[in-house]
Structures are given as structure tokens and as C-alpha cells.
Design an enzyme around this catalytic site. Structure first.
Site, PDB file in Angstrom:
ATOM      1  N   ALA A 163       0.875  -1.182   0.000  1.00 15.89           N
ATOM      2  CA  ALA A 163       0.000   0.000   0.000  1.00 15.89           C
ATOM      3  C   ALA A 163       0.909   1.229   0.000  1.00 15.89           C
ATOM      4  O   ALA A 163       1.925   1.252   0.693  1.00 15.89           O
ATOM      5  CB  ALA A 163      -0.886  -0.017   1.243  1.00 15.89           C
ATOM      6  N   GLU A 199     -11.178  -9.667   0.690  1.00 18.45           N
ATOM      7  CA  GLU A 199     -11.555  -9.210   2.043  1.00 18.45           C
ATOM      8  C   GLU A 199     -11.857  -7.731   1.903  1.00 18.45           C
ATOM      9  O   GLU A 199     -10.939  -6.915   1.767  1.00 18.45           O
ATOM     10  CB  GLU A 199     -10.383  -9.410   3.023  1.00 18.45           C
ATOM     11  CG  GLU A 199      -9.937 -10.845   3.212  1.00 18.45           C
ATOM     12  CD  GLU A 199     -10.931 -11.677   3.991  1.00 18.45           C
ATOM     13  OE1 GLU A 199     -11.876 -11.123   4.571  1.00 18.45           O
ATOM     14  OE2 GLU A 199     -10.766 -12.907   3.986  1.00 18.45           O
ATOM     15  N   CYS A 237     -11.686  -2.466   9.069  1.00 12.47           N
ATOM     16  CA  CYS A 237     -12.847  -2.973   8.339  1.00 12.47           C
ATOM     17  C   CYS A 237     -13.846  -3.610   9.286  1.00 12.47           C
ATOM     18  O   CYS A 237     -15.032  -3.659   8.998  1.00 12.47           O
ATOM     19  CB  CYS A 237     -12.392  -3.991   7.306  1.00 12.47           C
ATOM     20  SG  CYS A 237     -11.338  -5.250   8.017  1.00 12.47           S
ATOM     21  N   GLU A 280     -19.309   3.270   5.157  1.00 11.46           N
ATOM     22  CA  GLU A 280     -18.213   2.797   6.018  1.00 11.46           C
ATOM     23  C   GLU A 280     -17.494   4.027   6.581  1.00 11.46           C
ATOM     24  O   GLU A 280     -16.954   4.836   5.820  1.00 11.46           O
ATOM     25  CB  GLU A 280     -17.246   1.940   5.190  1.00 11.46           C
ATOM     26  CG  GLU A 280     -16.215   1.262   6.044  1.00 11.46           C
ATOM     27  CD  GLU A 280     -15.304   0.328   5.238  1.00 11.46           C
ATOM     28  OE1 GLU A 280     -15.152   0.523   4.025  1.00 11.46           O
ATOM     29  OE2 GLU A 280     -14.747  -0.600   5.856  1.00 11.46           O
TER      30      GLU A 280
HETATM   31  P1  NAD Z   1      -8.121   0.564  -1.166  1.00  8.93           P
HETATM   32  O1  NAD Z   1      -9.075  -0.372  -1.782  1.00  8.93           O
HETATM   33  O2  NAD Z   1      -8.101   1.958  -1.649  1.00  8.93           O
HETATM   34  O3  NAD Z   1      -6.626   0.040  -1.307  1.00  8.93           O
HETATM   35  C1  NAD Z   1      -6.259  -1.277  -0.960  1.00  8.93           C
HETATM   36  C2  NAD Z   1      -5.126  -1.693  -1.860  1.00  8.93           C
HETATM   37  O4  NAD Z   1      -5.585  -1.668  -3.191  1.00  8.93           O
HETATM   38  C3  NAD Z   1      -3.899  -0.794  -1.814  1.00  8.93           C
HETATM   39  O5  NAD Z   1      -2.728  -1.594  -1.940  1.00  8.93           O
HETATM   40  C4  NAD Z   1      -4.057   0.057  -3.032  1.00  8.93           C
HETATM   41  O6  NAD Z   1      -2.811   0.493  -3.533  1.00  8.93           O
HETATM   42  C5  NAD Z   1      -4.682  -0.938  -3.981  1.00  8.93           C
HETATM   43  N1  NAD Z   1      -5.400  -0.325  -5.091  1.00  8.93           N
HETATM   44  C6  NAD Z   1      -6.019   0.868  -5.142  1.00  8.93           C
HETATM   45  N2  NAD Z   1      -6.508   1.089  -6.379  1.00  8.93           N
HETATM   46  C7  NAD Z   1      -6.211   0.003  -7.112  1.00  8.93           C
HETATM   47  C8  NAD Z   1      -6.424  -0.386  -8.461  1.00  8.93           C
HETATM   48  N3  NAD Z   1      -7.069   0.413  -9.324  1.00  8.93           N
HETATM   49  N4  NAD Z   1      -5.985  -1.587  -8.854  1.00  8.93           N
HETATM   50  C9  NAD Z   1      -5.332  -2.404  -8.005  1.00  8.93           C
HETATM   51  N5  NAD Z   1      -5.058  -2.084  -6.734  1.00  8.93           N
HETATM   52  C10 NAD Z   1      -5.507  -0.898  -6.279  1.00  8.93           C
HETATM   53  O7  NAD Z   1      -8.401   0.477   0.381  1.00  8.93           O
HETATM   54  P2  NAD Z   1      -7.623   1.215   1.541  1.00  8.93           P
HETATM   55  O8  NAD Z   1      -8.100   2.619   1.588  1.00  8.93           O
HETATM   56  O9  NAD Z   1      -6.166   0.980   1.467  1.00  8.93           O
HETATM   57  O10 NAD Z   1      -8.149   0.390   2.802  1.00  8.93           O
HETATM   58  C11 NAD Z   1      -9.383   0.643   3.343  1.00  8.93           C
HETATM   59  C12 NAD Z   1     -10.421  -0.351   2.871  1.00  8.93           C
HETATM   60  O11 NAD Z   1      -9.959  -1.667   3.089  1.00  8.93           O
HETATM   61  C13 NAD Z   1     -11.695  -0.239   3.662  1.00  8.93           C
HETATM   62  O12 NAD Z   1     -12.804  -0.354   2.810  1.00  8.93           O
HETATM   63  C14 NAD Z   1     -11.636  -1.425   4.600  1.00  8.93           C
HETATM   64  O13 NAD Z   1     -12.863  -1.874   5.063  1.00  8.93           O
HETATM   65  C15 NAD Z   1     -10.936  -2.424   3.777  1.00  8.93           C
HETATM   66  N6  NAD Z   1     -10.303  -3.440   4.614  1.00  8.93           N
HETATM   67  C16 NAD Z   1     -10.851  -4.693   4.633  1.00  8.93           C
HETATM   68  C17 NAD Z   1     -10.292  -5.668   5.440  1.00  8.93           C
HETATM   69  C18 NAD Z   1     -10.890  -7.048   5.475  1.00  8.93           C
HETATM   70  O14 NAD Z   1     -10.202  -7.963   5.908  1.00  8.93           O
HETATM   71  N7  NAD Z   1     -12.110  -7.251   5.031  1.00  8.93           N
HETATM   72  C19 NAD Z   1      -9.171  -5.393   6.220  1.00  8.93           C
HETATM   73  C20 NAD Z   1      -8.625  -4.115   6.172  1.00  8.93           C
HETATM   74  C21 NAD Z   1      -9.204  -3.148   5.340  1.00  8.93           C
END
Ligand code: NAD
Length: 492
Positions: free
Chosen positions: A184, A258, A292, A389
Site C-alpha cells: 500500500a 476481504e 474494516c 463505512e
Molecule cells: P483501497 O481499496 O483503496 O486500497 C487497498 C489496496 O488496493 C492498496 O494496496 C491500493 O494500492 C490498492 N489499489 C487501489 N486502487 C487500485 C487499483 N485500481 N488496482 C489495483 N489495486 C488498487 O483500500 P484502503 O483505503 O487501502 O483500505 C481501506 C479499505 O480496506 C476499507 O474499505 C476497509 O474496510 C478495507 N479493509 C478490509 C479488510 C478485510 O479484511 N475485510 C481489512 C482491512 C481493510
């Protein structure tokens, strides 16, 4: 409030990409910011599409050999990595606090849990099950084993950088899959230290690859479109998860997701209110609410609503907001200015739909991206933003008149990750617990993550489960061989 802006023993943190067993640099980089101060702490190498595909090539090249390591040898290597991880606790914990802002005590907790998850998978490797049965019509035997799915792409969020990486990599490597881990952007350093542990432990070249990038969609799109990829395991927002699923569809890439949550936290009138308040504080304000599984809607039975609210407000008001390196800090900053601005806008929307702010409600003045612990009370059961959320140290309180109404409201969401139920009545705990349409239900508990438990959600919260008894099988495919035998001939 004091802040730290320099990386702890900074030179020990690798800033490069890990491809085919080598640390690789590029002319490009991006800044990593300490959210407690706003200061830049490091500039890791940014990889492009070319590096991502080199990493996938390395993973693909190493796959066959890694899959054929005897389980005991894979387990031994994972145990070695686990010991090395424990040796590096201080540096990893400090780095996590530095780049994510979470209090040191929380980084330590995340570290311990991450190590426990990795160990769990190390222990499972040598205990994989298969089966042997007689074919339905006799004459042949049904031999079922498991084979690794293949090169896997692990994409993780910033909020639990070590836990998410260790849980995914532990399962994948234990199963015999090679991996490309994409960090990330806000927290690449913790993940780099984890990849370094695996590298130093002696995983063969190409088995573990690590990519940092500021060109996320291009880099990720290229990996997803490559036919050598066989699995994507993602933790993050539902929006990005859905995008990855659409990219996985043409190549029918095995997908584990997830995603986001909208956790209801129900307190019935027969609950131990003091216990519910203590657990709600943990469940809501841990990681400044950026979890999350955080309590997103606190649903109170009218008979205890006033008592709970008064005690909850008092407990939240006593929380110490500060730099994670301050020994007394209990709530750190939000991850970025962007997140803080999002929370400001969220609060405006909440007040527009009738929310009454009982505590906090504003950013903390000064450096960094801190936000006050905030509690908002609603008099309506629902409003048009109630399923959003929050991902912030903001608690939203709702009141209902019965257990049935609490259940109805709790399930009225497109999400299905975690729910919490507080009651002293076992029949109610079981009846409502079973009817909550969530992958995980905390009964009189506000924290649930455990290596022995399957972590994951239903509905738009995801696909698949991480850890638990079956966790390693997420990275394995059943493999069936039908063996003809000549029973009569054998006895001749
Ligand atoms: P995000 O979806 O913005 O990013 C997560 C990851 O996806 C990062 O590595 C980011 O670089 C990558 N990403 C972003 N855009 C992308 C694309 N176009 N293609 C491929 N990868 C891409 O989420 P965030 O802001 O980092 O984290 C918060 C979210 O994660 C919240 O919705 C939270 O609920 C969720 N979360 C879920 C869990 C679970 O186990 N269910 C755990 C932690 C966080």
C-alpha cells in the site's frame, strides 16, 4: 504533542523492489509521510509495469520447484522466517507506528498477531489432508490430494500493513504458491521489512517478490491481465475489490476478497453495559477507527441507551489522542490529509441528516492528521448515510425498541463482514447470532481476529476466508486422480 519524523534506524529499511531474489532500484520513487507530523520519512523505489511483469515472471519461474518442496522442508523454512520476524520486532513495530501513526501498543499487538498467523500457517504445512476412496462402481480408486493454485498476487491495504501481508503470504507460501506482494502506498516500509525477513530467511529466488508503485492501476492491471497469474488475494475497499474481480474474470483467476464492512454493534437491554462500553471503545477507536471490522453502527436497546451513551461518551472523552510514540497515546492520527478531509465531510453530512454530536466532531489543530474521538447520536433508525463505512474515530449511535428491530437494522446493509452482539441471555445470543448475516459475530466481544478463526465476510464484504482450519486451502486446489485397478487379476 511530540512527533518523530526520522525513520527508526532508517538505513536498515530496504526501499527497493524485491524481484527474483534481488533488491532492484528504479529512477522513480514516491514519498512516505508520517501522519503524526506530515513530514516525509522515506522515498521508496516506485516500480512500473516492466518491474511488475518481471516479478510475475520470477514467481512463475520459481513456482514448479517451490510447489515440489516437501511439506516438512517448507514448514521448516517458514518456522525459520517466523523466528527471524520475532528477532526484528522492535524495528518493525517502530516503523509501523512511524508510517501508519498507530500507537506503539497497537503496533505491538498487530506484530504479535501477525507472527501468530504466520506461525499458524507454518504449522499447517506439514498437516495437509488428502483422501482415498473406492470409486462408486468399484474397479478404480479415488485419490484426492491438493496442488498449489500457482503464482499469487497479494494486494494489501495500509491500515494493518503487517497483519494483512503475513496472513496472506503465510497461507500462500505454506500452500506452495509463489507470490508477488504489492504494498500500500501509505505503508510500504513495514511490508518491505516483512519481505526482507522472508528473503533473509532463505526463501528461494522468485518465491517472494515485492513491488512498491505509485502507478497502481497500470501496474496492477498488467499483472491481472497476464495469464501466468493464477490467484489474486486482495484486502481493501469493495470498490477496488470489484474492479479486481472484473479483471480476474477473462482469465478465470482464482480470487479471494476481504472487503469493506458496516459492522453493527448491538447492545440489548439485558447486556452488561460496562463490558459493552469497554469493548465498544476498543472496537470503535482502535487504529483511530480505520478498521474494516470496526463498529460502524452502534445499535442500542432503548432501555439501556441512556446509560450506555453516558458511559461511552465519558470513556471516549478520556482517550488520549497523540503521536503513537508518546507512551500514553491511545488514538493516533488518520492516515492522510485526504482521509481527514473525508471525515470532515462525513460529519457535515451526518449533522445535515439530524445527527447530534455528543463528543468531538473536528480535526485536532496542529501538525499531523489527527481527528477528535467523535460520537454522533441519531434519533431515526436509519438515514441515507447510515450504511457508509466510517473508517474514522467516529461512533454513530442508533436506538431501537426490541431485539427483533436490532436484528432487522443490523442486517439492513449491503455489507456482511463483522457484527457484535451484547446480551447476557444465551438463547438470544445464539438466535440473533445465527441470524446476523455476517461472516463473523462477536458475542460479548469487540475484537475477534484469531489464527484459529476463519476471517472474512459475506455479501459485498468479500469472498473466501483467511486462516482458520481451512485457511491454507484457499491457496490449494483439490487434485483428483482416478486409478484403475484389476482386483481379480491381483489375486490370480
Ligand atoms: P483501497 O481499496 O483503496 O486500497 C487497498 C489496496 O488496493 C492498496 O494496496 C491500493 O494500492 C490498492 N489499489 C487501489 N486502487 C487500485 C487499483 N485500481 N488496482 C489495483 N489495486 C488498487 O483500500 P484502503 O483505503 O487501502 O483500505 C481501506 C479499505 O480496506 C476499507 O474499505 C476497509 O474496510 C478495507 N479493509 C478490509 C479488510 C478485510 O479484511 N475485510 C481489512 C482491512 C481493510
Amino acid at each position: 504533542m511530540t512527533t518523530r519524523s526520522a525513520a527508526p534506524r532508517g538505513s536498515a529499511i530496504p526501499l527497493d523492489l524485491l524481484i527474483a531474489g534481488e533488491w532492484v532500484t528504479t529512477p522513480d520513487s514516491f514519498p512516505v509521510v508520517n501522519p503524526a507530523s506530515g513530514a516525509t520519512i522515506a522515498a521508496p523505489t516506485s516500480g512500473g509495469v516492466e518491474h511488475a511483469l518481471r516479478a510475475l515472471s520470477a514467481a512463475h519461474a520459481a513456482q514448479e520447484s517451490w510447489a515440489n518442496w516437501p511439506p516438512r522442508a517448507r514448514a521448516d523454512l517458514m518456522h525459520r522466517a517466523h523466528r527471524l520476524l520475532l528477532d526484528r520486532e522492535e524495528l518493525i513495530v517502530e516503523t509501523m507506528t512511524l508510517e501508519s501513526g498507530k500507537p506503539l501498543s497497537e503496533s505491538r499487538g498487530e506484530f504479535a498477531l501477525s507472527a501468530a498467523f504466520f506461525l499458524w500457517f507454518a504449522e499447517q504445512v506439514a498437516h495437509l489432508r488428502g483422501s482415498y476412496a473406492e470409486g462408486s462402481n468399484g474397479g478404480y480408486r479415488v485419490i484426492v490430494g491438493h496442488r498449489p493454485v500457482g503464482p499469487s498476487y497479494l494486494v494489501t491495504p495500509w491500515n494493518f500493513p503487517l497483519l494483512m501481508s503475513a496472513r496472506k503470504a503465510g497461507a500462500a507460501l505454506g500452500a506452495g504458491c509463489t507470490v508477488v506482494m504489492k504494498t500500500a502506498r501509505d505503508t510500504p516500509l513495514t511490508q518491505a521489512l516483512f519481505a526482507q525477513v522472508l528473503h533473509d530467511a532463505g526463501f528461494p529466488a522468485g518465491v517472494v517478490n515485492l513491488i512498491h508503485t505509485r502507478e497502481t492501476s497500470e501496474v496492477s492491471g498488467a499483472i491481472m491481465a497476464d495469464a501466468r497469474l493464477r490467484k489474486v488475494s486482495f484486502t481493501g475497499s469493495t470498490e477496488v475489490g470489484a474492479l479486481l474481480l472484473s479483471q480476474a474474470a477473462p482469465g478465470v483467476v482464482n480470487s479471494a476478497m476481504e472487503l469493506g464492512g458496516d459492522g453493527p454493534f448491538i447492545v440489548l437491554e439485558d447486556a452488561d453495559v460496562d463490558l459493552a462500553v469497554r469493548e465498544a471503545i476498543l472496537c470503535k477507536f482502535r487504529n483511530a477507527g480505520q478498521a474494516c471490522v470496526a463498529a460502524n453502527r452502534i445499535i442500542l436497546h432503548r432501555e439501556i441507551a441512556e446509560e450506555f451513551t453516558q458511559k461511552f461518551v465519558a470513556a471516549a472523552a478520556a482517550l488520549n489522542v497523540g503521536d503513537g510514540f508518546d507512551p500514553g497515546s491511545e488514538v493516533g492520527p488518520l492516515i492522510s490529509a485526504r482521509q481527514r478531509n473525508r471525515v470532515v465531510a462525513l460529519l457535515e453530512r451526518f449533522t445535515q441528516v439530524g445527527g447530534r454530536v455528543l463528543l468531538g466532531g473536528a480535526p485536532v489543530a496542529g501538525d499531523g492528521f489527527f481527528f477528535e474521538p467523535t460520537i454522533v447520536e441519531f434519533h431515526e433508525e436509519r438515514h441515507k448515510f447510515s450504511n457508509e463505512e466510517l473508517f474514522a474515530p467516529v461512533a454513530a449511535l442508533y436506538t431501537v425498541d426490541s431485539a427483533a428491530a436490532a436484528l432487522r437494522l443490523a442486517n439492513d446493509t449491503p455489507y456482511g463482514l463483522a457484527a457484535y452482539l451484547f446480551t447476557s441471555n444465551i438463547s438470544r445470543a445464539i438466535t440473533l447470532g445465527e441470524r446476523l448475516e455476517f461472516g463473523m459475530v462477536g458475542l460479548n466481544r469487540g475484537i475477534m481476529a484469531d489464527p484459529a478463526a476463519p476471517f472474512g465476510g459475506t455479501k459485498t464484504s468479500g469472498l473466501g476466508r483467511e486462516a482458520g482450519q481451512g485457511g491454507i486451502y484457499e491457496f490449494l486446489e483439490p487434485h483428483y486422480m482416478a486409478l484403475n485397478i484389476d482386483t481379480e487379476g491381483a489375486l490370480a
